[in-house]
Design a protein around this motif. Structure first.
Motif, PDB file in Angstrom:
ATOM      1  N   MET A  24       0.825  -1.199   0.000  1.00  0.00           N
ATOM      2  CA  MET A  24       0.000   0.000   0.000  1.00  0.00           C
ATOM      3  C   MET A  24       0.865   1.257   0.000  1.00  0.00           C
ATOM      4  O   MET A  24       0.483   2.260  -0.575  1.00  0.00           O
ATOM      5  N   ASN A  25       2.019   1.179   0.651  1.00  0.00           N
ATOM      6  CA  ASN A  25       2.917   2.331   0.668  1.00  0.00           C
ATOM      7  C   ASN A  25       3.372   2.669  -0.749  1.00  0.00           C
ATOM      8  O   ASN A  25       3.461   3.837  -1.126  1.00  0.00           O
ATOM      9  N   TRP A  26       3.659   1.632  -1.532  1.00  0.00           N
ATOM     10  CA  TRP A  26       4.068   1.813  -2.920  1.00  0.00           C
ATOM     11  C   TRP A  26       2.949   2.509  -3.695  1.00  0.00           C
ATOM     12  O   TRP A  26       3.187   3.426  -4.477  1.00  0.00           O
ATOM     13  N   ALA A  27       1.729   2.105  -3.477  1.00  0.00           N
ATOM     14  CA  ALA A  27       0.585   2.714  -4.160  1.00  0.00           C
ATOM     15  C   ALA A  27       0.461   4.189  -3.789  1.00  0.00           C
ATOM     16  O   ALA A  27       0.224   5.037  -4.649  1.00  0.00           O
ATOM     17  N   TRP A  28       0.628   4.509  -2.510  1.00  0.00           N
ATOM     18  CA  TRP A  28       0.518   5.904  -2.060  1.00  0.00           C
ATOM     19  C   TRP A  28       1.613   6.759  -2.690  1.00  0.00           C
ATOM     20  O   TRP A  28       1.360   7.859  -3.163  1.00  0.00           O
ATOM     21  N   THR A  29       2.837   6.244  -2.712  1.00  0.00           N
ATOM     22  CA  THR A  29       3.949   6.977  -3.307  1.00  0.00           C
ATOM     23  C   THR A  29       3.684   7.256  -4.781  1.00  0.00           C
ATOM     24  O   THR A  29       3.875   8.377  -5.266  1.00  0.00           O
ATOM     25  N   GLU A  30       3.246   6.244  -5.514  1.00  0.00           N
ATOM     26  CA  GLU A  30       2.962   6.425  -6.938  1.00  0.00           C
ATOM     27  C   GLU A  30       1.805   7.400  -7.150  1.00  0.00           C
ATOM     28  O   GLU A  30       1.809   8.189  -8.090  1.00  0.00           O
ATOM     29  N   TYR A  31       0.810   7.353  -6.281  1.00  0.00           N
ATOM     30  CA  TYR A  31      -0.301   8.299  -6.365  1.00  0.00           C
ATOM     31  C   TYR A  31       0.206   9.729  -6.218  1.00  0.00           C
ATOM     32  O   TYR A  31      -0.170  10.624  -6.978  1.00  0.00           O
ATOM     33  N   LEU A  32       1.068   9.960  -5.233  1.00  0.00           N
ATOM     34  CA  LEU A  32       1.598  11.305  -5.008  1.00  0.00           C
ATOM     35  C   LEU A  32       2.449  11.782  -6.176  1.00  0.00           C
ATOM     36  O   LEU A  32       2.379  12.948  -6.573  1.00  0.00           O
ATOM     37  N   ILE A  33       3.236  10.890  -6.761  1.00  0.00           N
ATOM     38  CA  ILE A  33       4.048  11.255  -7.928  1.00  0.00           C
ATOM     39  C   ILE A  33       3.142  11.597  -9.096  1.00  0.00           C
ATOM     40  O   ILE A  33       3.372  12.585  -9.804  1.00  0.00           O
TER      41      ILE A  33
END
Length: 54
Positions: free
Chosen positions: A1-10
């Motif tokens: 989920m952390n990976w998903a959040w990071t990609e969302y922010l980018i």
């Protein structure tokens, strides 16, 4: 989920015109990976339920 959040922010930063991100968003890939994991878990749960019923 952390990976998903990071990609969302980018992805969000890129869409807001922040050019320093200089790489394409991988948000779609992350979403597809999460969906694949969910399908795998659901299939495992379904198979587990069939074994218990038998």
């Amino acid at each position: 989920m952390n990976w998903a959040w990071t990609e969302y922010l980018i992805d969000l930063a890129t869409n807001e015109g922040m050019p320093e991100n200089d790489r394409p968003s991988r948000l779609d890939e992350v979403q597809q990976a999460l969906l694949a994991l969910e399908r795998e878990v659901a299939a495992d749960q379904a198979n587990s339920g069939m074994r218990k019923a038998a």
